[in-house]
Design an enzyme around this catalytic site. Structure first.
Site, PDB file in Angstrom:
ATOM      1  N   LYS A 112      45.860  35.333  41.006  1.00  0.00           N
ATOM      2  CA  LYS A 112      46.315  36.633  40.361  1.00  0.00           C
ATOM      3  C   LYS A 112      47.479  36.999  41.255  1.00  0.00           C
ATOM      4  CE  LYS A 112      42.037  37.904  38.215  1.00  0.00           C
ATOM      5  NZ  LYS A 112      40.946  38.939  38.403  1.00  0.00           N
ATOM      6  N   LYS A 193      38.795  27.290  30.256  1.00  0.00           N
ATOM      7  CA  LYS A 193      37.878  28.181  29.788  1.00  0.00           C
ATOM      8  C   LYS A 193      38.127  29.300  29.061  1.00  0.00           C
ATOM      9  CE  LYS A 193      34.075  31.131  31.572  1.00  0.00           C
ATOM     10  NZ  LYS A 193      33.366  31.471  32.816  1.00  0.00           N
ATOM     11  N   LYS A 196      39.621  36.351  28.281  1.00  0.00           N
ATOM     12  CA  LYS A 196      39.989  37.400  27.409  1.00  0.00           C
ATOM     13  C   LYS A 196      41.627  37.505  27.749  1.00  0.00           C
ATOM     14  CE  LYS A 196      36.345  40.164  28.470  1.00  0.00           C
ATOM     15  NZ  LYS A 196      36.650  40.308  29.970  1.00  0.00           N
TER      16      LYS A 196
END
Ligand code: TRP
Length: 324
Positions: A112, A193, A196
């Site tokens: 991130k 995967k 969102k």
């Protein structure tokens, strides 16, 4: 006493069928056996910038979708993390016993942080807040996906370190629930995967997507160059579509689809998804028709968990020699 289960979901965008088939469906099934706390982790969400209006709307929508997916607010608690100040308080206490080196090593932090121009301190401390969430309630079962296992390990390390410094205090959170849920991958990229936060509009099927949208997204899903379904030789895209169908309707296994051309397979998968979403969407509309209902549920749950959380914080402060 019932075993306590805790899990968290970030309110960053609409929940999708991956969340439902992989987690929520299973939570709804086990909630009577355990004392479950399902937390909307808005404090985790703000470790990356969130538009305030959207965030608040997403918090309420996530809570409503939990209920629509079968989480029963009488059996389980549905809480918003920021509404229980003890999460933040315990996180600070745990921050003080957590070596920065442990946090720097977290793979999710590294990936991130790479994508940010400036990395907030909150992003680094994200896993400490997660440890606080879990230890606050002495949750012994924490159902999470594989991508969160490093954070769970860290939670145990933090608890252990606290105990070795201040005496046996935290109960070690045990393991995850055996994975029964399906692992659903992105429609546009079956190697990833379903998430969102993925960019593509064709990546995930939102729980509130209309039937037409579901059809369109599935029609565009990545497959492979074979002409039809061969159960012995399926590419990841086809395998994912079949996994979705089977999770929606257990009678739809790969044998049922053998020999079907991909266009027809996609139609059948879309039908199964639409049928599965229909009652969820109906319940969502009912739940949100009364503007106050979700807030009432959240506030009742908060009242239920608050004494547990506050008690942990108080005991932790006492153990550390703080003035309570
Ligand atoms: N980090 C988790 C995720 O992104 C969410 C989370 C926050 C969580 N606190 C938690 C999950 C505590 C389980 C327990 O999926």
């Amino acid at each position: 006493m019932k075993v306590r289960v805790f899990s968290g979901v970030q309110p960053t965008g609409q929940l999708h069928i991956g969340n439902y088939l992989g987690a929520l469906k299973n939570w709804a099934e086990i909630q009577a056996e355990y004392e479950s706390i399902f937390c909307i982790v808005d404090l985790h969400a703000i470790t990356l910038f969130q538009d305030p209006e959207e965030l608040l709307a997403n918090i309420r929508q996530t809570a409503a979708l939990f209920i629509a997916c079968g989480i029963d607010a009488q059996l389980s608690s549905i809480i918003v993390q920021s509404s229980v100040p003890a999460h933040t308080e315990l996180a600070w206490l745990l921050n003080c016993v957590t070596p920065v080196g442990w946090l720097n090593r977290m793979t999710q932090f590294k990936s991130k942080a790479e994508q940010q121009e400036t990395v907030g301190a909150g992003l680094l401390n994200y896993p400490v807040l997660m440890a606080a969430d879990i230890l606050l309630y002495q949750a012994s079962i924490v159902p999470v996906g594989e991508d969160q296992s490093q954070h769970l390990e860290l939670t145990r390390d933090i608890a252990q370190r606290f105990n070795s410094l201040y005496g046996e205090h935290f109960v070690m959170p045990a393991t995850k629930l055996p994975t029964v849920g399906a692992r659903i991958m992105g429609l546009d990229d079956p190697g990833q995967k379903m998430s969102k936060s993925a960019a593509g509009t064709n990546h995930a099927i939102g729980l509130l997507d209309e039937p037409k949208v579901v059809q369109k997204k599935i029609a565009r899903a990545t497959t492979d160059s074979l002409p039809a379904v061969d159960p012995e030789n399926m590419g990841p895209g086809v395998a994912n579509l079949i996994a979705i169908a089977e999770a929606c309707d257990p009678s739809l296994n790969k044998e049922v689809f053998a020999g079907l051309r991909y266009g027809d397979l996609k139609k059948r998968v879309a039908e199964a998804v639409i049928a599965r979403l229909e009652p969820i969407q109906q319940k969502f509309r009912a739940v949100t028709a009364d503007r106050c209902y979700v807030d009432t549920v959240l506030s009742e749950s908060r009242g239920r968990v608050m004494p547990i959380a506050e008690d942990t914080v108080r005991k932790t402060k006492v153990a550390m020699g703080l003035y309570v």
